[in-house]
Design an enzyme around this catalytic site. Structure first.
Site, mmCIF file in Angstrom:
data_model
loop_
_atom_site.group_PDB
_atom_site.id
_atom_site.type_symbol
_atom_site.label_atom_id
_atom_site.label_comp_id
_atom_site.label_asym_id
_atom_site.label_seq_id
_atom_site.Cartn_x
_atom_site.Cartn_y
_atom_site.Cartn_z
ATOM 1 N N GLY A 224 37.217 34.181 56.080
ATOM 2 C CA GLY A 224 37.888 35.071 55.124
ATOM 3 C C GLY A 224 38.687 36.137 55.866
ATOM 4 O O GLY A 224 38.637 37.313 55.515
ATOM 5 N N SER B 200 42.775 38.711 54.645
ATOM 6 C CA SER B 200 43.080 39.974 53.950
ATOM 7 C C SER B 200 41.834 40.858 53.898
ATOM 8 O O SER B 200 40.755 40.453 54.344
ATOM 9 C CB SER B 200 43.618 39.709 52.532
ATOM 10 O OG SER B 200 42.662 39.052 51.753
ATOM 11 N N PHE C 46 41.861 30.820 52.647
ATOM 12 C CA PHE C 46 42.334 29.911 51.611
ATOM 13 C C PHE C 46 43.575 30.545 51.015
ATOM 14 O O PHE C 46 43.481 31.345 50.086
ATOM 15 C CB PHE C 46 41.225 29.790 50.562
ATOM 16 C CG PHE C 46 41.271 28.524 49.773
ATOM 17 C CD1 PHE C 46 41.269 27.293 50.399
ATOM 18 C CD2 PHE C 46 41.316 28.557 48.388
ATOM 19 C CE1 PHE C 46 41.302 26.116 49.669
ATOM 20 C CE2 PHE C 46 41.335 27.383 47.646
ATOM 21 C CZ PHE C 46 41.334 26.164 48.285
ATOM 22 N N ALA D 208 35.637 36.514 49.548
ATOM 23 C CA ALA D 208 35.566 36.990 48.165
ATOM 24 C C ALA D 208 36.224 35.890 47.353
ATOM 25 O O ALA D 208 37.410 35.625 47.520
ATOM 26 C CB ALA D 208 36.302 38.304 48.004
ATOM 27 N N TYR E 132 28.315 46.868 38.709
ATOM 28 C CA TYR E 132 28.248 46.243 40.037
ATOM 29 C C TYR E 132 26.802 45.957 40.461
ATOM 30 O O TYR E 132 26.306 44.842 40.328
ATOM 31 C CB TYR E 132 28.985 47.103 41.082
ATOM 32 C CG TYR E 132 29.346 46.278 42.293
ATOM 33 C CD1 TYR E 132 30.653 45.881 42.520
ATOM 34 C CD2 TYR E 132 28.369 45.838 43.194
ATOM 35 C CE1 TYR E 132 30.980 45.067 43.615
ATOM 36 C CE2 TYR E 132 28.680 45.034 44.273
ATOM 37 C CZ TYR E 132 29.994 44.666 44.478
ATOM 38 O OH TYR E 132 30.309 43.865 45.555
ATOM 39 N N LEU F 77 37.154 49.988 48.112
ATOM 40 C CA LEU F 77 38.547 50.024 48.526
ATOM 41 C C LEU F 77 39.399 49.145 47.648
ATOM 42 O O LEU F 77 38.878 48.244 46.981
ATOM 43 C CB LEU F 77 38.647 49.517 49.970
ATOM 44 C CG LEU F 77 38.313 50.568 51.005
ATOM 45 C CD1 LEU F 77 38.179 49.948 52.363
ATOM 46 C CD2 LEU F 77 39.399 51.630 51.030
ATOM 47 N N THR G 133 41.353 46.144 47.228
ATOM 48 C CA THR G 133 41.697 44.857 47.816
ATOM 49 C C THR G 133 42.008 43.941 46.639
ATOM 50 O O THR G 133 41.771 44.295 45.485
ATOM 51 C CB THR G 133 40.555 44.234 48.646
ATOM 52 O OG1 THR G 133 39.461 43.965 47.781
ATOM 53 C CG2 THR G 133 40.083 45.135 49.775
HETATM 54 P P1 NAI Z 1 39.855 39.844 49.913
HETATM 55 O O1 NAI Z 1 40.158 39.196 48.620
HETATM 56 O O2 NAI Z 1 40.825 40.817 50.476
HETATM 57 O O3 NAI Z 1 39.599 38.711 51.034
HETATM 58 C C1 NAI Z 1 38.868 37.555 50.763
HETATM 59 C C2 NAI Z 1 39.076 36.519 51.840
HETATM 60 O O4 NAI Z 1 38.336 35.347 51.466
HETATM 61 C C3 NAI Z 1 40.535 36.070 52.030
HETATM 62 O O5 NAI Z 1 40.765 35.861 53.399
HETATM 63 C C4 NAI Z 1 40.584 34.726 51.315
HETATM 64 O O6 NAI Z 1 41.573 33.824 51.804
HETATM 65 C C5 NAI Z 1 39.195 34.212 51.634
HETATM 66 N N1 NAI Z 1 38.733 33.140 50.753
HETATM 67 C C6 NAI Z 1 38.455 33.206 49.428
HETATM 68 N N2 NAI Z 1 38.005 31.998 48.984
HETATM 69 C C7 NAI Z 1 37.990 31.193 50.058
HETATM 70 C C8 NAI Z 1 37.623 29.840 50.269
HETATM 71 N N3 NAI Z 1 37.158 29.066 49.289
HETATM 72 N N4 NAI Z 1 37.755 29.324 51.505
HETATM 73 C C9 NAI Z 1 38.235 30.069 52.539
HETATM 74 N N5 NAI Z 1 38.579 31.353 52.403
HETATM 75 C C10 NAI Z 1 38.466 31.905 51.190
HETATM 76 O O7 NAI Z 1 38.412 40.483 49.723
HETATM 77 P P2 NAI Z 1 37.652 41.772 50.302
HETATM 78 O O8 NAI Z 1 37.702 42.854 49.293
HETATM 79 O O9 NAI Z 1 38.040 42.056 51.705
HETATM 80 O O10 NAI Z 1 36.151 41.244 50.261
HETATM 81 C C11 NAI Z 1 35.477 40.712 51.390
HETATM 82 C C12 NAI Z 1 33.998 41.003 51.244
HETATM 83 O O11 NAI Z 1 33.802 42.426 51.257
HETATM 84 C C13 NAI Z 1 33.402 40.499 49.913
HETATM 85 O O12 NAI Z 1 32.118 39.997 50.166
HETATM 86 C C14 NAI Z 1 33.317 41.768 49.073
HETATM 87 O O13 NAI Z 1 32.316 41.683 48.102
HETATM 88 C C15 NAI Z 1 32.981 42.786 50.152
HETATM 89 N N6 NAI Z 1 33.224 44.200 49.786
HETATM 90 C C16 NAI Z 1 34.419 44.589 49.229
HETATM 91 C C17 NAI Z 1 34.607 45.922 48.864
HETATM 92 C C18 NAI Z 1 35.888 46.393 48.242
HETATM 93 O O14 NAI Z 1 35.912 47.506 47.711
HETATM 94 N N7 NAI Z 1 36.947 45.630 48.327
HETATM 95 C C19 NAI Z 1 33.545 46.950 49.079
HETATM 96 C C20 NAI Z 1 32.383 46.414 49.741
HETATM 97 C C21 NAI Z 1 32.221 45.085 50.055
#
Ligand code: NAI
Length: 397
Positions: A48, A51, A75, A142, A235, A273, A275
């Site tokens: 992942g 982004s 993805f 995510a 959440y 954040l 995202t």
């Molecule tokens: P994001 O949407 O920016 O990034 C998600 C990544 O997962 C991307 O690289 C995407 O291509 C990849 N992805 C999704 N489905 C896929 C698949 N089937 N196969 C391969 N790659 C796949 O998400 P973000 O916000 O950076 O989230 C990442 C983690 O951080 C998550 O577990 C989220 O719950 C956690 N998190 C996010 C917070 C926020 O406020 N954004 C706060 C705390 C934790």
């Protein structure tokens, strides 16, 4: 073609390649000028990594002192007759360019991280590029959906038990939208745990152990969120919280497995954040806009890159032991949860409504960060200029 920002509700439908380049460049600049990671990992797998936190961790590890080579799985869609493609596609493209200019290896694997085929492809890439071993695995997926052996699970963002009312800041038309979410069914809770819980993280670590791809001292991290009381109903106490509880449990079993390699596994609790994923959570955006306002005033605001650089330089590396709380979680949400900060955020949230949220909260900052995620809103990018999108076809790998 000239590419304009198109937002559908809270989902971006377009991305600007040169703005994505600028977003990656700015994060690199931050990582290079910050406290540096000492004795960090040299061979890193990011699941992942295109982004959000995954991309920021990749940038921090390559440019923030560790000089890591990276393999990232994501993805994303490239340009086609259907559209310009996703921001993550261009982030991959430009990260690779910048990393290679700095003499580092950066491999982008486009595929479904849940599938055994992608895992096998990654093991092969580790053989080819990393002499067979990794030192750190960042699990940062995510996703809304998981396909596995003919089954399909869809994650939902819902409360458990009682309905919850909340508001969403609709980025498409700058409107405040009230909604009530009905509680999830037991099947929906299970499906969300299946998609966003720890099972796939464990499947990755097992696959890497079985293929003898785990280096000595190898660590793994996955990201979690806890947040303040204001966000708990949607959440922590909802479907996503159930998935995160599962992820926390998984970190303990993975920690035992990696102890055999003198390594460890940690769930890392991050700050809220903007995202692609978080803009989507109903009831969350007014909280983020209020939080940004208060944290910016207090000088404690951080984005993904600031969080990741701080994680690696103060928690995971540069330290004798990894500091964790009494549930063995790494906490980098401490500025967000600071009692003084939360007191002000709670007071501000209580005042917010559909007619004053733009003035009282940091809606402008919230929207700008969302635009930036998709390569828009940068002053030094000329959005009136045509982009030759054909230049980017199949070039990110
Ligand atoms: P994001 O949407 O920016 O990034 C998600 C990544 O997962 C991307 O690289 C995407 O291509 C990849 N992805 C999704 N489905 C896929 C698949 N089937 N196969 C391969 N790659 C796949 O998400 P973000 O916000 O950076 O989230 C990442 C983690 O951080 C998550 O577990 C989220 O719950 C956690 N998190 C996010 C917070 C926020 O406020 N954004 C706060 C705390 C934790």
């Amino acid at each position: 073609m000239i590419i304009k920002s198109v937002i559908d509700g809270v989902v971006a439908r377009t991305a600007h390649p040169l703005g994505c380049k600028e977003a990656v460049r700015q994060q690199i600049e931050y990582a290079e000028s910050s406290q540096q990671i000492v004795d960090g990992p040299m061979r890193v797998l990011i699941i992942g990594g295109s982004s959000g936190f995954g991309l920021a961790s990749r940038i921090a590890l390559t440019f923030g002192g560790s000089k890591a080579d990276t393999i990232s799985v994501s993805f994303e869609k490239g340009p086609s007759e259907k559209g310009v493609g996703t921001a993550g596609y261009y982030n991959n493209h430009y990260f690779k360019k910048f990393a290679e200019q700095a003499g580092r290896t950066a491999i982008n694997i486009q595929g479904d991280a849940f599938s055994p085929e992608t895992k096998a492809q990654v093991v092969e890439a580790i053989e080819t590029y990393f002499e067979g071993e990794v030192d750190l695995i960042v699990y940062s997926l995510a996703s809304g959906i998981r396909h596995d052996s003919g089954n399909v699970w869809r994650s939902v963002i819902k409360p458990i038990g009682e309905p919850v009312s909340g508001s969403t800041l609709v980025l498409e038309n700058d409107q405040w939208q009230d909604s009530t979410l009905t509680p999830a069914s037991a099947e929906e809770v299970d499906a969300t745990v299946k998609v966003m819980g720890g099972e796939d993280w464990e499947a990755w670590i097992d696959a890497l152990i079985n293929s003898e791809s785990i280096g000595s001292g190898c660590k793994t991290i996955a990201f979690s969120y806890i947040g303040p009381c204001a966000t708990h109903p949607i959440y922590l106490e909802g479907t996503l919280g159930a998935a995160k509880a599962d992820l926390h449990q998984t970190s303990h079993s993975l920690n035992l497995k990696l102890a055999n390699f003198d390594g460890g596994a940690y769930a890392t609790v991050c700050k809220a954040l903007v995202t692609k994923a978080s803009a989507y959570i109903p009831g969350f955006s007014p909280y983020i806009a209020a939080l940004f306002k208060v944290m910016k005033e207090q000088g404690t605001h951080e984005g993904c890159i600031e969080q990741m650089q701080r994680l690696f330089t103060t928690k995971l590396y540069n330290v004798d032991h990894v500091p964790v709380d009494n549930e063995r979680l790494i906490r980098i949400d401490n500025f967000e949860l600071d009692p003084e900060t939360q007191k002000e955020v709670t007071a501000l949230l209580a005042q917010l409504n559909e007619s004053n949220f733009m003035q009282l909260a940091d809606y402008e900052g919230f929207k700008r960060e969302f635009l930036n995620l998709n390569g828009f809103g940068f002053d030094n990018v000329d959005y009136t200029k045509k982009v030759d999108i054909d230049n980017y076809i199949s070039k990110s790998l």
